[in-house]
Enzyme design. Structure first.
Site, mmCIF file in Angstrom:
data_model
loop_
_atom_site.group_PDB
_atom_site.id
_atom_site.type_symbol
_atom_site.label_atom_id
_atom_site.label_comp_id
_atom_site.label_asym_id
_atom_site.label_seq_id
_atom_site.Cartn_x
_atom_site.Cartn_y
_atom_site.Cartn_z
ATOM 1 C CD GLN A 1 -2.756 -1.207 2.479
ATOM 2 O OE1 GLN A 1 -2.630 -0.394 3.397
ATOM 3 N NE2 GLN A 1 -3.613 -2.224 2.574
ATOM 4 C CG HIS B 1 -3.431 -0.484 7.848
ATOM 5 N ND1 HIS B 1 -4.168 -0.952 8.906
ATOM 6 C CD2 HIS B 1 -3.861 -1.177 6.760
ATOM 7 C CE1 HIS B 1 -5.014 -1.886 8.481
ATOM 8 N NE2 HIS B 1 -4.836 -2.036 7.174
ATOM 9 C CD GLU C 1 -15.679 3.449 13.072
ATOM 10 O OE1 GLU C 1 -15.801 2.584 13.956
ATOM 11 O OE2 GLU C 1 -15.058 4.520 13.245
ATOM 12 C CE1 TYR D 1 -14.614 10.741 15.700
ATOM 13 C CE2 TYR D 1 -12.434 11.483 16.365
ATOM 14 C CZ TYR D 1 -13.733 11.768 16.001
ATOM 15 O OH TYR D 1 -14.165 13.065 15.938
ATOM 16 C CE1 TYR E 1 -9.873 -7.829 6.533
ATOM 17 C CE2 TYR E 1 -7.905 -7.441 7.847
ATOM 18 C CZ TYR E 1 -8.871 -6.980 6.981
ATOM 19 O OH TYR E 1 -8.846 -5.676 6.545
#
Length: 381
Positions: free
Chosen positions: A79, A141, A235, A245, A256
């Site tokens: 990523q 991430h 979200e 949060y 997973y």
């Protein structure tokens, strides 16, 4: 199905809506290597940052330049790569751009912001202004979305690094946060932990997993962000400073493997999401539509999905979602970014080695009627 590089006229019937909304999808450019974000230049061209580790300029006619010279190398893996590119609020006078990207090596990497001065097809005076800490050894991430606020400060989302999710609850750690800085990288004195006694001075909010959408509702001043859950639990949040949060202590999703991340789905002193998706849709990109081209869409939130390969339109009222519609599923591509252009049109980026920049315009309206008014040159709507 990949859209052909010519005009495709497609009517859309919104379920439950009083009348249909007709639009055309125009492929502006193609052949973009995993494009991640788009911003709009005052002359009508675009900058597109790509996960492949390059930024290219796209002309208003769709011609794609070579990679902009002068930008730093990125850690391109999984990523990791280039993420968001935005213009300085004073771009018209200082020509500055800001780029977030995966910085470092396989063993030591994180999310970094640099700024520089755009000159034709190069960027000069490139300077790092912020790097997350601690660095990590996972290529996933990162977060990386950027947003300038009305006061000229800059927000950036950061991810939890996947293997370091507990760090999201550590206010002294910059993983799993939204940070707020000045445009030179210094820390605003009114940040919630500015004195460093209760958390890192750059932290604005915490308890995030991997937020990849960030938008300001200019009418209300509300800041929205969305983030990926694990299995379920994507979200949309209303972002306020010094707010938790939840991740990973409180989540609507599961691991997973099927095991619980946490037994808690809500808790005191943890902000509830504005809305969430119990089955992951893979949220990416976020804009508040502020244009005049589609009056029936005005002030709605638009977010792309990577898993469902569509766009969700969320109709809002007083900060709450009152309706959700699925749109543009006929593109049949992962949607990486969604932006409102200064011309009042909606723009999409598809995520693939041959990614496309797509313009959404009212059906049958000549594009000459939508010349940019440059009311929002930084493309932050």
């Amino acid at each position: 199905m990949r859209l052909p590089a010519l005009l495709l006229a497609l009517p859309l019937w919104l379920p439950g809506a009083a009348a249909q909304t007709d639009y055309d999808l125009h492929v502006v450019a193609t052949g973009l290597n995993h494009p991640w974000s788009i911003t709009f230049l005052p002359n009508g061209s675009y900058l597109v940052a790509m996960r492949s580790g390059e930024v290219r300029r796209v002309s208003s006619e769709g011609k794609v330049s070579g990679p902009l010279a002068g930008l730093p190398d990125s850690y391109v893996a999984s990523q990791g790569g280039y993420f968001d590119v935005v213009l300085d609020p004073e771009f018209a006078t200082n020509s500055r751009i800001y780029l977030s990207f995966a910085y470092g090596t396989p063993k030591q990497n994180g999310t970094r912001i640099v700024r520089g001065v755009l000159r034709d097809n190069s960027v000069e005076q490139v300077t790092p202004i912020f790097t997350t800490s601690p660095l990590k050894d996972t290529p996933v991430h990162y977060g990386g979305r950027l947003l300038f606020l009305r006061d000229g400060t800059l927000l950036m989302t950061t991810g939890d690094g996947f293997e370091y999710r507990e760090a999201a609850q550590d206010r002294f750690n910059l993983l799993g946060k939204i940070v707020r800085i000045h445009s030179d990288g210094s820390i605003p004195s009114d940040n919630p932990f500015a004195d460093g006694s209760r958390g890192h001075p750059a932290v604005w909010s915490y308890g995030h997993r991997t937020p990849q959408g960030l938008a300001l509702d200019s009418a209300s001043g509300r800041i929205y962000a969305h983030e990926h859950g694990a299995m379920g639990g994507d979200e949309l949040n209303l972002i306020t400073p010094d707010t938790n949060y939840g991740w990973p202590a409180v989540t609507k999703g599961i691991n997973y493997s099927g095991a619980y991340v946490s037994p808690l789905r809500s808790a005191p002193d943890v902000a509830e999401p504005v809305t969430y998706w119990s089955r992951s849709v893979g949220t990416s990109g976020l804009t508040v539509y502020t244009g005049d081209s589609f009056p029936e869409w005005r002030n709605a939130l638009f977010l792309g999905t990577l898993v469902d390969e569509d766009v969700r339109m969320l109709s809002m009222q007083d900060g709450e979602v009152v309706d959700e519609q699925t749109m543009f599923s006929e593109i049949e591509e992962r949607i990486r970014d969604v932006r409102t252009g200064p011309d009042g049109l909606l723009y999409l980026l598809t995520d693939s080695p041959q990614g496309q920049l797509i313009r959404v315009a009212p059906r049958g309206v000549a594009m000459s009627a939508h010349k940019s008014a440059n009311q929002n040159p930084a493309g932050q709507g």
